[in-house]
Structure formats: structure tokens, C-alpha cells
Scaffold this motif. Structure first.
Motif, PDB file in Angstrom:
ATOM      1  N   ILE A  60      43.286  43.900  37.514  1.00 17.25           N
ATOM      2  CA  ILE A  60      41.837  43.819  37.351  1.00 17.25           C
ATOM      3  C   ILE A  60      41.419  44.660  36.157  1.00 17.25           C
ATOM      4  CG2 ILE A  60      41.457  43.394  39.791  1.00 17.25           C
ATOM      5  CD1 ILE A  60      40.545  46.300  40.054  1.00 17.25           C
ATOM      6  N   THR A  63      35.746  46.328  34.236  1.00 19.66           N
ATOM      7  CA  THR A  63      34.470  45.697  34.580  1.00 19.66           C
ATOM      8  C   THR A  63      34.548  45.015  35.933  1.00 19.66           C
ATOM      9  OG1 THR A  63      35.121  43.770  33.283  1.00 19.66           O
ATOM     10  CG2 THR A  63      33.687  45.360  32.225  1.00 19.66           C
ATOM     11  N   SER A  64      35.673  44.364  36.240  1.00 20.46           N
ATOM     12  CA  SER A  64      35.780  43.745  37.556  1.00 20.46           C
ATOM     13  C   SER A  64      35.938  44.816  38.632  1.00 20.46           C
ATOM     14  CB  SER A  64      36.932  42.738  37.607  1.00 20.46           C
ATOM     15  OG  SER A  64      38.158  43.352  37.313  1.00 20.46           O
ATOM     16  N   MET A  67      32.527  45.687  39.452  1.00 22.51           N
ATOM     17  CA  MET A  67      31.946  44.611  40.253  1.00 22.51           C
ATOM     18  C   MET A  67      32.382  44.739  41.712  1.00 22.51           C
ATOM     19  SD  MET A  67      32.627  40.563  40.483  1.00 22.51           S
ATOM     20  CE  MET A  67      34.222  41.028  41.041  1.00 22.51           C
ATOM     21  N   ASP A 130      43.284  45.815  43.440  1.00 20.49           N
ATOM     22  CA  ASP A 130      42.269  44.906  43.974  1.00 20.49           C
ATOM     23  C   ASP A 130      42.615  44.415  45.374  1.00 20.49           C
ATOM     24  OD1 ASP A 130      44.384  43.330  43.254  1.00 20.49           O
ATOM     25  OD2 ASP A 130      43.197  41.808  42.231  1.00 20.49           O
TER      26      ASP A 130
END
Length: 146
Positions: A60, A63-64, A67, A130
Motif C-alpha cells: 500500500i 496515501t492509501s 485512506m 493492509d
């Protein structure tokens, strides 16, 4: 430390020593011929191991990661503890391994419902993870396909 008191020497049959030496010589000879043919080196890329894993799991980006953090709400453990009044289990954070207290800020994952300290899970996500630290399911559900 040392050898036991009654230890003097070990009698190994010469045939066993010669057999072991011959096997080592054959092993070195095979390795030499394979290295001449460049067959002794494996590819540096791990893509040949689990192609289906690479399709599912991709690192990841920061930025993700932000998020993911924004998608997982921060609540206090007191709210979760009220739902679990029947259970006498001592809940703990699987990242830092300490017990959760009523005033601790936590994040509850939407896929597996595991709970972690907010700071612990944020550091986990900041390290480009993630998946759930406990069961490895994705932190967020997959996007709906239209």
C-alpha cells in the motif's frame, strides 16, 4: 564444559569416513558443473513462487494508508466492552500485547471485528501493512464491483 569423564575417542569405521568423503566430493563436483551451466542459481525474483498471491496482495502507498486510517473509526474500548458484557475474557491488543482499558482509543476492524489500540494499528498501517495483524484478513472490505 568439556567431554564426559569416560570419553576417550570414538571409533568410526573407515568405510563410513570414506563414504562420507566420497559423497562430499560428488556433491562439490555436481555443484561445479551446475555453476558452469548457471543452473545452480535461482532467480532473484520471487514472482515464480505464488503468482496468485501477488495479484491479491500489493504494497500500500502512504496515501492509501491514510485512506485506511480515515475509514476505520476511532472509538473508546468502553463502547466495545458494553457490547461484550457477557464475556469475561481479558481483551488485549495483538500488536503491543497489552490489555485494553476502558478509556483506551481503539479501532475495530470491519471485516474481522478484531480490536487494537489506535496508535498500534496506525503504526502497523504506516509500515505498509493492509491486513489485520491478528488474522491477516484485509483491513477494509474489497470495493464493490459494478
Amino acid at each position: 564444559m568439556g567431554f564426559p569423564m569416560g570419553f576417550r575417542n570414538i571409533d568410526i569405521p573407515r568405510s563410513l569416513l570414506y563414504t562420507a568423503s566420497a559423497m562430499a566430493y560428488i556433491n562439490n563436483l555436481i555443484y561445479f558443473f551446475l555453476s558452469l551451466l548457471t543452473l545452480s542459481r535461482l532467480p532473484q525474483d520471487d514472482s515464480y513462487l505464488w503468482p496468485e498471491f501477488q495479484e491479491i496482495h500489493s504494497p500500500i502507498s502512504p496515501t492509501s494508508g491514510e485512506m485506511i486510517k480515515n475509514s476505520l473509526p476511532v472509538i473508546t474500548f468502553r463502547i466495545v466492552a458494553e457490547k461484550l458484557t457477557d464475556s469475561e475474557e481479558d481483551f488485549g491488543c495483538a500488536v503491543c500485547l497489552s490489555s485494553l482499558k476502558e478509556d483506551d482509543e481503539i479501532r475495530e476492524l470491519c471485516n474481522c471485528n478484531h480490536i487494537f489500540h489506535r496508535n498500534c494499528l496506525d503504526k502497523w498501517i504506516d509500515n505498509y501493512q493492509d491486513t489485520c495483524p491478528f488474522c491477516r484478513c484485509p483491513l477494509l472490505p474489497p470495493p464493490e464491483q459494478s
